[in-house]
Design a protein around this motif. Structure first.
Motif, short mmCIF file in Angstrom:
data_model
loop_
_atom_site.label_atom_id
_atom_site.label_comp_id
_atom_site.label_asym_id
_atom_site.label_seq_id
_atom_site.Cartn_x
_atom_site.Cartn_y
_atom_site.Cartn_z
N LYS A 179 -11.55 -4.70 -7.02
CA LYS A 179 -10.11 -4.47 -6.93
C LYS A 179 -9.59 -5.20 -5.71
CE LYS A 179 -11.31 0.08 -8.61
NZ LYS A 179 -11.64 1.40 -8.13
N ILE A 180 -9.29 -6.48 -5.82
CA ILE A 180 -8.77 -7.24 -4.69
C ILE A 180 -7.42 -6.67 -4.28
CG2 ILE A 180 -7.95 -9.51 -3.96
CD1 ILE A 180 -10.94 -9.34 -4.20
N ILE A 201 -5.97 -2.17 4.44
CA ILE A 201 -6.37 -0.91 5.07
C ILE A 201 -6.68 0.08 3.97
CG2 ILE A 201 -3.95 -0.19 5.29
CD1 ILE A 201 -4.80 1.45 7.75
N CYS A 202 -7.77 0.82 4.12
CA CYS A 202 -8.08 1.88 3.17
C CYS A 202 -8.72 3.03 3.93
CB CYS A 202 -8.96 1.40 2.02
SG CYS A 202 -10.39 0.42 2.49
N ALA A 203 -8.48 4.24 3.44
CA ALA A 203 -9.00 5.44 4.07
C ALA A 203 -9.68 6.30 3.03
CB ALA A 203 -7.87 6.22 4.74
N GLY A 204 -10.74 6.98 3.45
CA GLY A 204 -11.48 7.84 2.53
C GLY A 204 -12.92 7.94 2.97
N LEU A 205 -13.78 8.25 2.03
CA LEU A 205 -15.20 8.39 2.34
C LEU A 205 -15.81 7.04 2.69
CD1 LEU A 205 -16.30 10.87 -0.47
CD2 LEU A 205 -16.24 11.36 1.99
N ILE A 206 -16.54 6.99 3.82
CA ILE A 206 -17.30 5.79 4.17
C ILE A 206 -18.78 5.97 3.85
CG2 ILE A 206 -15.67 4.97 5.89
CD1 ILE A 206 -17.45 6.26 8.04
N ASN A 207 -19.16 7.18 3.51
CA ASN A 207 -20.48 7.53 2.97
C ASN A 207 -20.31 8.87 2.27
OD1 ASN A 207 -20.65 9.49 5.16
ND2 ASN A 207 -21.15 7.74 6.47
N GLU A 208 -21.41 9.52 1.93
CA GLU A 208 -21.29 10.75 1.13
C GLU A 208 -20.65 11.90 1.88
OE1 GLU A 208 -23.99 8.94 1.45
OE2 GLU A 208 -24.90 8.53 -0.51
N TYR A 209 -20.58 11.84 3.21
CA TYR A 209 -20.18 13.03 3.96
C TYR A 209 -19.15 12.76 5.05
CZ TYR A 209 -24.01 10.76 6.42
OH TYR A 209 -24.83 9.82 6.99
N VAL A 249 -11.83 -11.66 0.95
CA VAL A 249 -12.12 -10.40 0.26
C VAL A 249 -11.90 -9.24 1.22
CG1 VAL A 249 -13.72 -11.35 -1.42
CG2 VAL A 249 -14.57 -10.62 0.80
N THR A 250 -11.41 -8.12 0.71
CA THR A 250 -11.11 -6.97 1.55
C THR A 250 -11.97 -5.77 1.14
OG1 THR A 250 -9.30 -6.34 0.07
CG2 THR A 250 -8.74 -7.68 2.00
N SER A 251 -12.17 -4.87 2.08
CA SER A 251 -12.99 -3.68 1.84
C SER A 251 -12.36 -2.82 0.75
CB SER A 251 -13.11 -2.88 3.13
OG SER A 251 -13.63 -3.68 4.17
N GLN A 252 -13.20 -2.18 -0.05
CA GLN A 252 -12.72 -1.38 -1.17
C GLN A 252 -13.88 -0.61 -1.78
OE1 GLN A 252 -12.14 -4.77 -4.36
NE2 GLN A 252 -12.06 -5.49 -2.24
N ASP A 253 -13.56 0.31 -2.67
CA ASP A 253 -14.59 1.00 -3.45
C ASP A 253 -14.99 0.06 -4.58
OD1 ASP A 253 -16.23 2.63 -4.91
OD2 ASP A 253 -14.68 4.09 -5.42
N ILE A 254 -16.05 -0.71 -4.36
CA ILE A 254 -16.38 -1.79 -5.28
C ILE A 254 -17.00 -1.31 -6.58
CG2 ILE A 254 -18.70 -2.23 -4.37
CD1 ILE A 254 -16.11 -4.89 -5.32
N GLY A 294 -16.34 6.33 -5.30
CA GLY A 294 -15.56 7.13 -4.37
C GLY A 294 -15.81 6.84 -2.91
N ILE A 295 -16.64 5.83 -2.60
CA ILE A 295 -16.97 5.47 -1.23
C ILE A 295 -16.52 4.04 -0.96
CG2 ILE A 295 -18.88 5.11 0.41
CD1 ILE A 295 -20.41 7.29 -1.12
N ILE A 296 -15.92 3.82 0.21
CA ILE A 296 -15.44 2.49 0.57
C ILE A 296 -16.62 1.59 0.94
CG2 ILE A 296 -13.97 1.17 2.15
CD1 ILE A 296 -12.43 3.84 2.61
N GLU A 297 -16.69 0.43 0.32
CA GLU A 297 -17.72 -0.55 0.67
C GLU A 297 -17.11 -1.68 1.50
OE1 GLU A 297 -19.51 1.93 -2.16
OE2 GLU A 297 -17.90 0.59 -2.78
N ILE A 298 -17.94 -2.25 2.38
CA ILE A 298 -17.51 -3.27 3.34
C ILE A 298 -18.19 -4.58 3.00
CG2 ILE A 298 -17.55 -3.91 5.78
CD1 ILE A 298 -17.70 -0.82 6.31
#
Length: 449
Positions: free
Chosen positions: A4-5, A225-233, A286-291, A295-299
Motif C-alpha cells: 500500500k504505497i 507517517i503511520c501509528a500503531g503496532l510496531i510488534n505484537e505488543y 517506499v514508505t513504512s506500512q503494514d505490508i 496489523g503490524i507496521i513494517e519498515i
C-alpha cells in the motif's frame, strides 16, 4: 500480499449552486454552499443565523476532511457538531461548536484562528477526563508548520487550550496504555530549533510534555507517517522523511515509541553523533506500512541487488526487505523481501531460494523487467548475469489483444486497461519458478477497487 504505497492526495471540493429565472439572483445565496437536508441542514441554520455569508473550510489532510465534523465531546452519547468556516469579511478561520439541547441545535462556543488553512482535525481524551477533546492543527499555506489548539466542552461551554507548538506531523493515540490519549508531534529542523518529537497531554488545564526526542536534523520534509503496532505488543509511530545531499535525494525512517519502564520517548534509529537516522537511509521512495496485512507496521530496508551500487539508476535495481522492530531485543526481524517497480506499478516477492542469487535488468521502453541468475566471481560482490529466470512485461490491453497470448508468455493480472504478463525463459533451471509461484508473488501497487 499487498503493498500500500502511501500517496498524499489533496481533496478538491467544488461548491456550485443552481439559479433560476436568470435575473433577480441573490448575491448572498450564491456565496453559500448547496443546502443539505436533515440534521446537517439544522446545523447550517445555526451558522446562517449568526454569520450570514461565509465560506466553508475543509481540513487539508487527516481522517476528517469535512467542514462539519461530528463527535461526542460531552460523553452523553449525543454528538456535537464542529463547523469550520471563514466569514467573507474575516481574515482568519473560525471553528463553531454546536450542540443539541432539548431537541434544538444551538451554538455552545466559537474560536477564531489567524491560520490560513485547517491542517487536520483529530479527537482524543487529552486531559484525562474520560471524554473526547477536539484537536485542531491550524495550518499555514506559506510553510509546512502548523499550530495546535485543544478544545474541550466543559459545563456547557468550550474551553480552548493553545499548545503554542509548531509541528510538521501529528498523531493522537494512547501511547502509554493509561486509557487516555496523547498528542504526538514531529517537527523538522529550522533556524529556530532542532528537529524534535514530543508527546503531550493536558493535566488540570495545563499542557504537559511527557517526553521529547531529537529527530534527524537533515530531513527536509516527511513523506509518510503511520501509528500503531510496531510488534505484537508495542505501539509506536513510524516517520519516513526525505533529505537532499550531494549524492541526490534519499529517504530515512525514524521509529519512536514510549518506554513505560524508563518513562522516555525512545528513538532507536537516531544517531546522536551524526544527528541523523542514516542507518535506515535508502534511495527509493517506499514508505513504512503494514505490508502483509498482519496489523503490524513494517519498515523498509533497501539495498542494491548484486551488480549494482547505490544510488542506482532505477528502483528495480534494489531489493526492499521489510522488517518489524522488536524493542525488547532491540533488533529488526525480516518479514519479506521484494523488488518494487514504481514506474510500472507492481511489486514482486523474492522467494527465499533467490536471496542473494538473482539480480534484475529493466527495459523501460518496453515496460519489461527481467530477473537473472547472479554468478559471483569473488567474495566482494563481483560477478556476472547468468540465465534469465523470469520476465515480467506490461502491455496496454489494445496491444495485448493485437499480439495475443504467445507461447510461454502468460497473463497474470489485468487492471485499469493494462495487462501484466510473465514468462519463464529457462524452466529447467534449478532456480526457475512456476507460473503459479510467479502469480502468487506478483502484486499491484495501485489496485483498482
Amino acid at each position: 500480499m499487498r503493498l500500500k504505497i502511501a500517496v498524499l492526495c489533496l481533496l478538491m471540493c467544488l461548491l456550485t449552486t443552481g439559479c433560476s429565472g436568470g435575473m433577480g439572483m441573490d448575491l448572498q445565496s450564491l456565496m453559500r454552499p448547496p443546502r443539505p437536508t436533515g440534521e446537517k441542514q439544522e446545523i447550517h441554520e445555526v451558522l446562517d443565523a449568526k454569520v450570514g455569508s461565509y465560506k466553508l473550510q475543509y481540513p487539508y489532510r487527516g481522517k476528517h476532511r469535512s467542514s462539519i465534523v461530528m463527535d461526542d465531546l460531552t460523553g452523553d452519547g449525543i454528538e456535537e457538531a464542529m463547523v469550520l468556516y471563514q466569514g467573507l469579511s474575516d481574515t482568519g478561520i473560525t471553528v463553531m461548536f454546536i450542540g443539541m439541547e432539548q431537541g434544538n441545535w444551538s451554538e455552545i462556543g466559537s474560536y477564531t484562528s489567524q491560520a490560513t488553512q485547517v491542517d487536520q482535525v483529530c479527537f482524543g481524551d487529552i486531559n484525562g477526563d474520560g471524554r473526547d477533546e477536539a484537536i485542531i492543527g491550524w495550518g499555514n499555506a506559506v510553510n509546512s508548520a502548523s499550530n495546535i489548539c485543544v478544545y474541550a466542552v466543559q459545563n456547557g461551554s468550550v474551553v480552548e487550550t493553545p499548545l503554542n507548538l509548531a509541528y510538521s506531523e501529528m498523531i493522537v493515540m494512547d501511547f502509554d496504555g493509561d486509557g487516555g490519549d496523547e498528542i504526538f508531534t514531529a517537527t523538522i529542523s529550522s533556524t529556530k530549533q532542532q528537529a524534535t518529537a514530543r508527546l503531550i497531554r493536558i493535566r488540570e488545564g495545563v499542557p504537559e510534555t511527557m517526553g521529547a526526542a531529537n529527530l534527524d536534523a537533515t530531513v527536509s520534509h516527511y513523506i509518510g507517517i503511520c501509528a500503531g503496532l510496531i510488534n505484537e505488543y508495542e505501539l509506536g509511530v513510524v516517520l519516513d522523511g526525505m533529505k537532499s545531499s550531494g549524492t541526490g535525494t534519499s529517504y530515512v525512517t525514524e521509529l519512536l515509541y514510549w518506554d513505560n519502564e524508563n518513562k522516555i520517548l525512545q528513538t532507536p534509529f537516531y544517531d546522536p553523533n551524526t544527528l541523523s537516522a542514516n542507518y535506515m537511509r535508502r534511495f527509493t521512495a517506499v514508505t513504512s506500512q503494514d505490508i502483509n496485512d498482519d496489523g503490524i507496521i513494517e519498515i523498509p530496508i533497501v539495498n542494491p541487488l548484486p551488480g549494482y551500487t547505490a544510488p542506482a539508476s532505477d528502483d528495480t535495481c534494489y531489493i526492499t526487505n521489510w522488517h518489524r522492530y522488536d524493542n525488547r531485543e532491540n533488533m529488526l526481524e525480516r518479514v519479506v523481501g521484494m523488488v518494487v517497480n514504481l514506474r510500472d506499478g507492481y511489486s514482486f516477492v523474492i522467494p527465499d531460494m533467490w536471496r542473494e542469487k538473482v539480480t534484475t535488468q529493466a527495459d523501460a521502453e518496453h515496460s519489461t523487467l527481467t530477473f537473472y541468475e547472479w554468478i559471483p566471481s569473488d567474495a566482494v560482490g563481483n560477478g556476472a548475469m547468468g540465465a534469465a529466470l523470469l520476465r515480467i512485461q506490461v502491455f496496454s490491453e489494445e496491444n495485448w489483444n493485437k499480439t495475443g497470448e504467445s507461447e510461454g508468455v502468460t497473463e497474470i493480472k489485468r487492471s485499469d486497461g493494462m495487462v501484466y504478463t510473465a514468462s519463464v525463459p529457462v524452466p529447467e533451471n534449478a532456480l526457475a519458478l512456476s507460473l503459479e509461484d510467479v502469480a502468487n508473488g506478483f502484486e499491484l501497487l495501485y489496485p483498482q477497487e
